[in-house]
Motif scaffolding. Structure first.
Motif, PDB file in Angstrom:
ATOM      1  N   ILE A   1      52.034  32.757  31.353  1.00  0.00           N
ATOM      2  CA  ILE A   1      51.864  33.889  32.269  1.00  0.00           C
ATOM      3  C   ILE A   1      50.752  34.788  31.766  1.00  0.00           C
ATOM      4  O   ILE A   1      50.728  35.146  30.584  1.00  0.00           O
ATOM      5  CB  ILE A   1      53.175  34.699  32.393  1.00  0.00           C
ATOM      6  CG1 ILE A   1      54.299  33.793  32.903  1.00  0.00           C
ATOM      7  CG2 ILE A   1      52.979  35.898  33.315  1.00  0.00           C
ATOM      8  CD1 ILE A   1      55.672  34.425  32.858  1.00  0.00           C
ATOM      9  N   ARG A   2      49.852  35.161  32.671  1.00  0.00           N
ATOM     10  CA  ARG A   2      48.743  36.055  32.323  1.00  0.00           C
ATOM     11  C   ARG A   2      48.834  37.296  33.190  1.00  0.00           C
ATOM     12  O   ARG A   2      48.973  37.214  34.406  1.00  0.00           O
ATOM     13  CB  ARG A   2      47.423  35.343  32.580  1.00  0.00           C
ATOM     14  CG  ARG A   2      46.237  36.260  32.573  1.00  0.00           C
ATOM     15  CD  ARG A   2      45.365  35.989  31.401  1.00  0.00           C
ATOM     16  NE  ARG A   2      44.106  36.697  31.559  1.00  0.00           N
ATOM     17  CZ  ARG A   2      43.606  37.487  30.637  1.00  0.00           C
ATOM     18  NH1 ARG A   2      44.246  37.656  29.508  1.00  0.00           N
ATOM     19  NH2 ARG A   2      42.462  38.078  30.814  1.00  0.00           N
ATOM     20  N   ALA A   3      48.764  38.457  32.552  1.00  0.00           N
ATOM     21  CA  ALA A   3      48.684  39.738  33.255  1.00  0.00           C
ATOM     22  C   ALA A   3      47.325  40.338  32.929  1.00  0.00           C
ATOM     23  O   ALA A   3      46.897  40.321  31.775  1.00  0.00           O
ATOM     24  CB  ALA A   3      49.796  40.676  32.809  1.00  0.00           C
ATOM     25  N   GLN A   4      46.660  40.846  33.950  1.00  0.00           N
ATOM     26  CA  GLN A   4      45.349  41.439  33.714  1.00  0.00           C
ATOM     27  C   GLN A   4      45.042  42.498  34.760  1.00  0.00           C
ATOM     28  O   GLN A   4      45.644  42.537  35.827  1.00  0.00           O
ATOM     29  CB  GLN A   4      44.272  40.376  33.715  1.00  0.00           C
ATOM     30  CG  GLN A   4      43.987  39.759  35.078  1.00  0.00           C
ATOM     31  CD  GLN A   4      42.933  38.688  34.962  1.00  0.00           C
ATOM     32  OE1 GLN A   4      43.175  37.648  34.365  1.00  0.00           O
ATOM     33  NE2 GLN A   4      41.769  38.960  35.518  1.00  0.00           N
ATOM     34  N   LYS A   5      44.068  43.331  34.417  1.00  0.00           N
ATOM     35  CA  LYS A   5      43.644  44.360  35.345  1.00  0.00           C
ATOM     36  C   LYS A   5      42.806  43.729  36.447  1.00  0.00           C
ATOM     37  O   LYS A   5      42.213  42.676  36.278  1.00  0.00           O
ATOM     38  CB  LYS A   5      42.861  45.452  34.629  1.00  0.00           C
ATOM     39  CG  LYS A   5      41.542  45.014  34.060  1.00  0.00           C
ATOM     40  CD  LYS A   5      40.874  46.163  33.343  1.00  0.00           C
ATOM     41  CE  LYS A   5      39.520  45.721  32.784  1.00  0.00           C
ATOM     42  NZ  LYS A   5      38.818  46.831  32.163  1.00  0.00           N
ATOM     43  N   SER A   6      42.810  44.404  37.582  1.00  0.00           N
ATOM     44  CA  SER A   6      41.962  43.970  38.682  1.00  0.00           C
ATOM     45  C   SER A   6      41.289  45.195  39.275  1.00  0.00           C
ATOM     46  O   SER A   6      41.688  46.327  39.014  1.00  0.00           O
ATOM     47  CB  SER A   6      42.781  43.245  39.759  1.00  0.00           C
ATOM     48  OG  SER A   6      43.479  44.176  40.548  1.00  0.00           O
ATOM     49  N   GLY A   7      40.303  44.927  40.080  1.00  0.00           N
ATOM     50  CA  GLY A   7      39.702  45.985  40.879  1.00  0.00           C
ATOM     51  C   GLY A   7      40.622  46.267  42.057  1.00  0.00           C
ATOM     52  O   GLY A   7      41.788  45.862  42.073  1.00  0.00           O
ATOM     53  N   CYS A   8      40.075  46.909  43.052  1.00  0.00           N
ATOM     54  CA  CYS A   8      40.853  47.316  44.219  1.00  0.00           C
ATOM     55  C   CYS A   8      41.504  46.121  44.902  1.00  0.00           C
ATOM     56  O   CYS A   8      40.855  45.119  45.191  1.00  0.00           O
ATOM     57  CB  CYS A   8      39.944  48.054  45.198  1.00  0.00           C
ATOM     58  SG  CYS A   8      40.836  48.700  46.622  1.00  0.00           S
ATOM     59  N   LEU A   9      42.800  46.234  45.172  1.00  0.00           N
ATOM     60  CA  LEU A   9      43.537  45.214  45.910  1.00  0.00           C
ATOM     61  C   LEU A   9      43.644  45.580  47.388  1.00  0.00           C
ATOM     62  O   LEU A   9      44.303  44.884  48.152  1.00  0.00           O
ATOM     63  CB  LEU A   9      44.931  45.012  45.294  1.00  0.00           C
ATOM     64  CG  LEU A   9      44.937  44.433  43.881  1.00  0.00           C
ATOM     65  CD1 LEU A   9      46.357  44.427  43.309  1.00  0.00           C
ATOM     66  CD2 LEU A   9      44.346  43.038  43.858  1.00  0.00           C
TER      67      LEU A   9
END
Length: 105
Positions: free
Chosen positions: A46-54
Protein backbone atom coordinates in the motif's frame (compact mmCIF):
# COMPACT_ATOMS: atom_id res chain seq x y z
CA UNK A 1 0.56 -3.66 -10.53
CA UNK A 2 3.22 -2.41 -8.13
CA UNK A 3 0.86 -1.74 -5.18
CA UNK A 4 -2.35 -3.49 -4.19
CA UNK A 5 -3.77 -0.14 -3.09
CA UNK A 6 -2.72 3.43 -3.80
CA UNK A 7 -3.98 6.30 -1.65
CA UNK A 8 -3.88 9.85 -3.03
CA UNK A 9 -4.43 12.61 -0.47
CA UNK A 10 -5.02 16.16 -1.64
CA UNK A 11 -2.50 18.67 -0.35
CA UNK A 12 -3.39 21.46 -2.78
CA UNK A 13 -3.37 25.04 -1.49
CA UNK A 14 -5.68 27.69 -2.88
CA UNK A 15 -6.01 31.32 -1.98
CA UNK A 16 -8.73 32.33 0.47
CA UNK A 17 -11.69 32.32 0.56
CA UNK A 18 -11.71 29.01 -1.33
CA UNK A 19 -11.54 25.88 0.80
CA UNK A 20 -8.18 24.18 0.49
CA UNK A 21 -7.24 20.65 1.54
CA UNK A 22 -3.59 21.57 1.99
CA UNK A 23 -4.24 24.42 4.37
CA UNK A 24 -6.70 22.36 6.42
CA UNK A 25 -4.40 19.40 7.18
CA UNK A 26 -3.59 17.62 3.93
CA UNK A 27 0.11 17.01 4.61
CA UNK A 28 -0.63 15.89 8.15
CA UNK A 29 -3.00 13.29 6.68
CA UNK A 30 -0.31 12.10 4.28
CA UNK A 31 2.16 11.66 7.13
CA UNK A 32 -0.42 9.92 9.33
CA UNK A 33 -1.35 7.44 6.59
CA UNK A 34 2.31 6.74 5.81
CA UNK A 35 3.08 6.16 9.50
CA UNK A 36 0.13 3.83 10.00
CA UNK A 37 0.92 1.84 6.86
CA UNK A 38 4.56 1.49 7.88
CA UNK A 39 3.68 0.60 11.48
CA UNK A 40 1.51 -2.25 10.19
CA UNK A 41 4.21 -3.46 7.77
CA UNK A 42 2.05 -2.77 4.72
CA UNK A 43 4.41 -0.43 2.83
CA UNK A 44 5.20 -3.01 0.14
CA UNK A 45 1.49 -3.42 -0.72
CA UNK A 46 0.00 0.00 0.00
CA UNK A 47 1.29 3.44 -0.96
CA UNK A 48 -0.02 6.71 0.45
CA UNK A 49 1.12 9.95 -1.12
CA UNK A 50 0.22 13.57 -1.57
CA UNK A 51 -1.58 14.72 -4.66
CA UNK A 52 -2.51 17.97 -6.26
CA UNK A 53 -6.11 19.08 -6.56
CA UNK A 54 -8.62 16.23 -6.78
CA UNK A 55 -11.29 18.73 -7.89
CA UNK A 56 -13.66 18.20 -4.96
CA UNK A 57 -12.56 21.10 -2.76
CA UNK A 58 -15.97 21.56 -1.18
CA UNK A 59 -15.65 18.09 0.36
CA UNK A 60 -12.07 18.46 1.58
CA UNK A 61 -9.84 17.33 2.98
CA UNK A 62 -10.30 14.72 0.29
CA UNK A 63 -8.61 11.54 -0.84
CA UNK A 64 -9.13 8.62 -3.19
CA UNK A 65 -8.12 4.96 -2.92
CA UNK A 66 -7.27 2.97 -6.05
CA UNK A 67 -7.78 0.54 -7.69
CA UNK A 68 -11.30 0.68 -6.26
CA UNK A 69 -11.78 4.39 -6.95
CA UNK A 70 -13.32 5.05 -3.54
CA UNK A 71 -13.45 8.77 -2.73
CA UNK A 72 -13.42 10.14 0.81
CA UNK A 73 -14.31 13.62 1.98
CA UNK A 74 -13.92 15.68 5.14
CA UNK A 75 -11.22 13.29 6.31
CA UNK A 76 -9.85 14.11 9.75
CA UNK A 77 -6.69 12.89 11.43
CA UNK A 78 -8.92 10.91 13.79
CA UNK A 79 -10.26 8.94 10.76
CA UNK A 80 -6.90 7.63 9.56
CA UNK A 81 -6.75 4.43 11.63
CA UNK A 82 -10.35 3.55 10.78
CA UNK A 83 -9.71 3.97 7.04
CA UNK A 84 -6.48 1.97 7.23
CA UNK A 85 -8.00 -0.92 9.19
CA UNK A 86 -11.41 -1.01 7.54
CA UNK A 87 -10.60 -0.19 3.92
CA UNK A 88 -6.91 -0.71 3.30
CA UNK A 89 -6.56 -3.88 5.37
CA UNK A 90 -10.07 -5.41 5.31
CA UNK A 91 -11.38 -4.04 1.97
CA UNK A 92 -14.43 -2.42 3.61
CA UNK A 93 -14.72 1.29 2.72
CA UNK A 94 -15.72 3.60 5.57
CA UNK A 95 -19.24 4.45 4.46
CA UNK A 96 -19.72 7.56 6.61
CA UNK A 97 -16.78 9.27 4.84
CA UNK A 98 -17.34 7.90 1.33
CA UNK A 99 -18.38 10.40 -1.31
CA UNK A 100 -21.09 9.19 -3.68
CA UNK A 101 -21.03 10.71 -7.15
CA UNK A 102 -23.77 10.28 -9.76
CA UNK A 103 -23.07 7.62 -12.35
CA UNK A 104 -21.96 8.92 -15.72
CA UNK A 105 -23.31 7.48 -18.92
Amino acid sequence: MKFKKHVFICTNDKEAPKKSCGSVHGMELVEAFKASIKEKGLQLDIRAQKSGCLDICAFGPSMVVYPEGVWYGNVQLSDVEEIVESHLVNNEPVDRLTLKFPARV
